[in-house]
Motif scaffolding. Sequence first.
Motif: not given
Length: 148
Positions: A20-24, A121-129, A141-143
């Motif tokens: 599969g292919a996925y996008a940040i 649409v989420l902030s980085a913190e919300e996305s990671l959580a 996280q790496e990005y």
Amino acid sequence: MLRRFGEPPLAGKNYTIRPGAYAILPLKNRFLMTAQMSPEVDVQLPGGGIDPGESPLQALHREVMEEIGWKIGYPRRMGAFRRFVYMPEYDLWAEKLCHIYVAHPIRQIADPIEPDHATIVLSAEESLAVLGNDGDRSFLQEYCANGL
């Protein structure tokens, strides 16, 4: 060797390889995500399976359009990981080979057509959580850490 995230394969199960292919998708200091709404809410990087005869980039563009309705540009591959999961929608034990890209969201041109998916649409913190799998979380996280 690809990093593995999640549970190890179960003994006695036959796993089907599912690339599969996925996008940040960074959008004004936030990120476009998809939420699969059933059987329970699962927040994911937009993307999905690579169909036979399709390249990872073709699949990425198609899957992002199906899941969130956005046209994307300038995809750049970050890497890949694998995970072993049961996919109830296909009644399939899968070894998912997840290719992760960073791409620029250009514009929304349609509503999601993938059943039970919503664009969020989420902030980085919300996305990671809230991301539903550790592989997606690790690449985001790496990005965020490297400003890639």
